[in-house]
Scaffold this motif. Structure first.
Motif, PDB file in Angstrom:
ATOM      1  N   SER A  82      49.349  35.855  -3.939  1.00 18.62           N
ATOM      2  CA  SER A  82      49.924  34.759  -3.140  1.00 18.62           C
ATOM      3  C   SER A  82      48.839  33.436  -3.073  1.00 18.62           C
ATOM      4  O   SER A  82      49.243  32.352  -3.146  1.00 18.62           O
ATOM      5  CB  SER A  82      50.267  35.142  -1.538  1.00 18.62           C
ATOM      6  OG  SER A  82      50.540  33.999  -0.797  1.00 18.62           O
ATOM      7  N   VAL A  86      49.003  29.818  -4.632  1.00 25.20           N
ATOM      8  CA  VAL A  86      49.143  28.649  -3.822  1.00 25.20           C
ATOM      9  C   VAL A  86      47.992  27.642  -4.057  1.00 25.20           C
ATOM     10  O   VAL A  86      47.855  26.459  -4.136  1.00 25.20           O
ATOM     11  CB  VAL A  86      49.042  28.778  -2.433  1.00 25.20           C
ATOM     12  CG1 VAL A  86      48.440  27.838  -1.256  1.00 25.20           C
ATOM     13  CG2 VAL A  86      50.489  29.386  -1.594  1.00 25.20           C
ATOM     14  N   THR A 238      55.218  33.546  -1.126  1.00 23.23           N
ATOM     15  CA  THR A 238      54.700  32.014  -1.101  1.00 23.23           C
ATOM     16  C   THR A 238      55.665  31.027  -1.588  1.00 23.23           C
ATOM     17  O   THR A 238      55.695  29.888  -0.679  1.00 23.23           O
ATOM     18  CB  THR A 238      53.517  32.200  -2.119  1.00 23.23           C
ATOM     19  OG1 THR A 238      52.614  33.064  -1.938  1.00 23.23           O
ATOM     20  CG2 THR A 238      52.718  30.733  -1.902  1.00 23.23           C
ATOM     21  N   TYR A 244      50.285  30.415   2.322  1.00 24.09           N
ATOM     22  CA  TYR A 244      49.582  31.520   2.218  1.00 24.09           C
ATOM     23  C   TYR A 244      48.857  31.989   3.605  1.00 24.09           C
ATOM     24  O   TYR A 244      48.059  31.127   3.955  1.00 24.09           O
ATOM     25  CB  TYR A 244      48.679  31.455   1.149  1.00 24.09           C
ATOM     26  CG  TYR A 244      47.500  32.555   1.214  1.00 24.09           C
ATOM     27  CD1 TYR A 244      47.845  33.963   0.820  1.00 24.09           C
ATOM     28  CD2 TYR A 244      46.036  32.367   1.658  1.00 24.09           C
ATOM     29  CE1 TYR A 244      46.788  34.894   1.032  1.00 24.09           C
ATOM     30  CE2 TYR A 244      45.098  33.318   1.837  1.00 24.09           C
ATOM     31  CZ  TYR A 244      45.420  34.471   1.418  1.00 24.09           C
ATOM     32  OH  TYR A 244      44.655  35.455   1.833  1.00 24.09           O
TER      33      TYR A 244
END
Length: 325
Positions: A82, A86, A238, A244
């Motif tokens: 994640s 991100v 995500t 996150y």
């Protein structure tokens, strides 16, 4: 004598399929207690919001348990994937590249476990527990003490949004990905040499070792694969919430363990299996959704879920005890 044998067989059959019985009972009870439970929107919510991510993480756990171990760091793999996803999207990198980075981050967690277990010889429980603690600390360091990393609404690429909220032939993309992961895992165990080797290692590692097959490589591959699969859940998570949050993946850990071991009740030998794990996830998802609809206090929801897990596993114990007798 014959009556006793017949009764024992009936008890064994009921115990073995206690998970299916529990599913039917729970589904029926919530259908009666909550009028909105059977609506199309709520059933879709169960599959998309409750089932999808937990199913993927539980499949990762099933691989680790099938090899005779356990992976307490599946949530860490979710989180690392994640974070990488991100971070790269936020930096303006293409979504496909960010996806690959997220998968690599999850696989890296699995590789770290593989080194600890297969090379150094640390027990899987202790190795993955250490990875869990290390991963939590690393996330705190990367986010200045645990601050969430948000994607601004204007900075969310369409491909990113599609992964979390898109549909293909009216099937939500996250649910479709979960189905692919489940089918792929089932195929690995049913039709590949690697899958059969993992199962053999979980049942009788000494026999595999005496057959001249080294345990290190397949066990290492199992942990890497578990990290990779858990990373898929991190990417979907995500893309769904566009943020996150450090250590959020650990929210799936206990339920993934529960679903995996609930699934063992379908096996006469109490072994992990993909079909059982999926039914275990479905049971926990229905219970979570149904208890929420009833308005029960959150803590009582946890009590209810724990009691149900205990009851299903008790049926498994009865099954094995009866078969042994």
């Amino acid at each position: 004598m014959s009556a006793s044998i017949s009764a024992g067989r009936s008890l064994t059959g009921f115990a073995r399929f206690g998970l299916i019985v529990a599913l039917v009972v729970v589904f029926s009870v919530f259908s009666i207690l909550t009028p909105t439970f059977l609506t199309a929107g709520n059933l879709q919510s169960i599959l998309v919001n409750n089932f999808t991510l937990l199913a993927i993480v539980s499949i990762a756990m099933t691989f680790a348990v099938s090899a005779g171990g356990i992976d307490l760091s599946v949530g860490t793999a979710v989180d690392f994937a994640s974070f990488a996803f991100v971070s790269l999207v936020l930096a303006g990198q293409p979504v496909p590249l960010a996806l690959l980075a997220g998968l690599a981050a999850g696989a890296l967690v699995g590789a770290f476990n593989a080194v600890l277990v297969s090379v150094i010889g640390v027990a899987p429980f202790l190795a993955t527990l250490g990875t869990l603690f290390i991963g939590r600390s690393v996330q705190q360091l990367l986010t200045n003490g645990g601050n969430p990393v948000y994607l601004p609404p204007s900075g969310v690429p369409e491909a990113f949004r599609f992964l979390g909220h898109g549909t293909i032939a009216n099937v939500p993309v996250p649910l479709g990905i979960a189905a692919i992961v489940i089918a792929g895992a089932a195929a690995v165990f049913a039709w590949t040499r690697f899958g059969r080797m993992v199962i053999s290692i979980g049942i009788q590692p000494s026999v595999v070792r005496y057959s001249g097959i080294g345990l290190g490589a397949p066990v290492a591959a199992t942990f890497i694969l578990a990290g990779l699969i858990a990373a898929v859940a991190g990417l979907i998570l995500t893309a769904t919430v566009t943020v996150y949050i450090p250590s959020s993946g650990n929210a799936f850990l206990l339920n993934a363990i529960g679903a995996t071991f609930i699934g063992t009740t379908l096996s006469p030998l109490g072994r992990p299996n993909i079909f059982g794990t999926v039914l275990g996830v479905l049971l926990l998802s229905i219970v979570a959704n149904g208890l929420l609809l009833t308005g029960l206090n959150f803590y009582w929801q946890q009590v209810g879920t724990g009691t149900l897990i205990f009851a299903v596993l008790a049926f498994s114990f009865i099954n094995r005890k009866t078969v042994g007798a």
